[in-house]
Design a protein around this motif. Structure first.
Motif, PDB file in Angstrom:
ATOM      1  N   GLU A  20      -9.181  -0.599   2.004  1.00 40.51           N
ATOM      2  CA  GLU A  20      -7.835  -0.700   1.441  1.00 40.51           C
ATOM      3  C   GLU A  20      -7.926  -1.309   0.052  1.00 40.51           C
ATOM      4  N   LEU A  33       4.508  -2.517   4.578  1.00 43.83           N
ATOM      5  CA  LEU A  33       3.781  -1.745   3.566  1.00 43.83           C
ATOM      6  C   LEU A  33       4.745  -0.892   2.748  1.00 43.83           C
ATOM      7  N   GLU A  71      -0.710   6.939  -0.687  1.00 35.24           N
ATOM      8  CA  GLU A  71      -1.261   6.412   0.562  1.00 35.24           C
ATOM      9  C   GLU A  71      -2.759   6.653   0.636  1.00 35.24           C
TER      10      GLU A  71
END
Length: 406
Positions: free
Chosen positions: A79, A119, A69
């Motif tokens: 990201e 996700l 993560e």
């Protein structure tokens, strides 16, 4: 320096860390990706790689890492593509001596951690593709983290378990990170966490936690459904089940009745004693053991290790803390080196049912880490990682002997 080897290699002049002792001057013979022999006497072949007396241990097995993560989103607003993040994190893990990694994937829609069900499903897809590719340099697995109050997360994990076709059981952990529960039994620690990660004032963080507490109470019925489902699937042998952050002995006893076999991060001595007494494997955090204290005011991992109440250390979010914790535990005389290494090798392998690895013994998978200790500080000198090649297909690419400082 990185050296490509075939599936046969001999390492000599190793200080081998066995389950019950440390043996200097050992020779370790690898054939077809498995340990053929650990020899403490006799001459090594001329082509053996001289380890110069460095420690040699089984490759580390990490049963809980949220590091992917952080690799995907290294700072707010950034990201990275998941495929890239996984390969990048794979390199970090291997450089820290980790050769088997369970990536924590949170099945929840939760703004505190930036997690969504979509996700989570995408992370599982990318991890599975890498694991099956034959090109991964460590073994990748998923730890399915199920929020005990998120019905959407339950639906997603239900589908995964129903469609599962692997030889191993899916690993599932149910958790409750709402105020007043588990890790945040004292909600002031959650307020501090929220204020730090979301750049809030103390008053703003308090109101945020108040709102979470209200939602928690509204979702009590959902929690009952989710925990019951976990217990049903554990008892019928569909999943391997963990409970996350148990606080009391009663919580642990309830978890055992539901089919839990692993207690992740018990927050008190009481919970850890109950887990030990009921035959559960107990997981402590590497960062906690390295620092000597919990970041959220709970019991110190070192205290549990000293009491013999910890079977596994997991990196939680930073792979390098595993060997770092080993060095700290030994230097501070909390336990000896063989015991400390067992917490990151044989202990976790046994807890999650990977009986083919985690020990320097003939017939075990030849995942190895070579390292030195400068006092309490580790330096990884070499890693032999079979990736998926040893257990899936002997014709897949060769392992790597990688010499990389951590």
């Amino acid at each position: 320096m990185t050296l490509l080897t075939d599936r046969d290699v001999t390492l000599r002049n190793a200080t081998a860390i066995l389950p019950d002792r440390v043996v200097p001057g050992a020779t370790i013979v690898v054939r077809d990706g498995l340990i053929e022999a650990v020899e403490c006497t006799g001459a090594a072949p001329a082509d053996a790689i001289d380890l110069g007396g460095s420690y040699c241990a089984p490759g580390l097995v990490d049963t809980h890492s949220d590091g992917l993560e952080k690799e995907r989103s290294p700072r707010p607003g950034v990201e990275l593509p998941l495929e890239f993040a996984l390969r990048s994190f794979e390199g970090r893990a291997r450089a820290a001596g980790v050769t088997t990694m369970f990536h924590g994937v949170g099945f929840a829609n939760h703004d505190r951690y930036g997690r969504t069900i979509d996700l989570a499903n995408e992370m599982c897809r990318v991890i599975d593709e890498r694991a099956r590719s034959g090109r991964a340099v460590i073994d990748h697995f998923v730890l399915h983290r199920l929020d005990a109050r998120d019905r959407d997360g339950l639906a997603a994990v239900e589908r995964i378990v129903a469609d599962w076709n692997g030889s191993d059981l899916p690993l599932v952990s149910y958790e409750d990170h709402t105020p007043g529960q588990g890790q945040y039994s004292d909600r002031r620690w959650l307020e501090r966490y929220v204020a730090g990660t979301k750049a809030m004032s103390a008053d703003e963080a308090k109101r945020y936690v108040d709102d979470e507490a209200a939602r928690r109470d509204e979702q009590l019925a959902d929690r009952d459904v989710i925990v019951e489902w976990c217990g049903d699937r554990a008892r019928d042998g569909s999943i391997r089940l963990m409970c996350h952050d148990p606080v009391t002995g009663d919580e642990v006893a309830d978890a055992v009745a539901r089919g839990v076999t692993i207690a992740e991060f018990p927050t008190t001595v009481e919970a850890a004693q109950a887990a030990h007494g009921l035959g559960l494997s107990s997981v402590c955090g590497g960062p906690n053991a390295l620092r000597g204290t919990s970041h959220s005011g709970n019991v110190s991992a070192r205290e549990l290790i000293a009491l013999g109440l910890c079977d596994v250390m997991a990196s939680d979010y930073l792979p390098s803390t595993l060997l770092g914790a080993v060095g700290a535990l030994v230097d501070d005389r909390v336990c000896d080196l063989a015991t400390a290494i067992g917490l990151v090798t044989s202990g976790p392998a046994a807890a999650v049912g990977l009986d083919d690895r985690g020990r320097l013994e003939p017939g075990r998978r030849a995942d190895l880490v070579v390292f030195d200790l400068d006092g309490r500080l580790p330096t990884v000198r070499a890693v032999v990682a079979q990736g998926g090649s040893c257990t899936h297909d002997p014709s897949t690419p060769a392992p790597l002997l990688e010499r990389t400082p951590v």
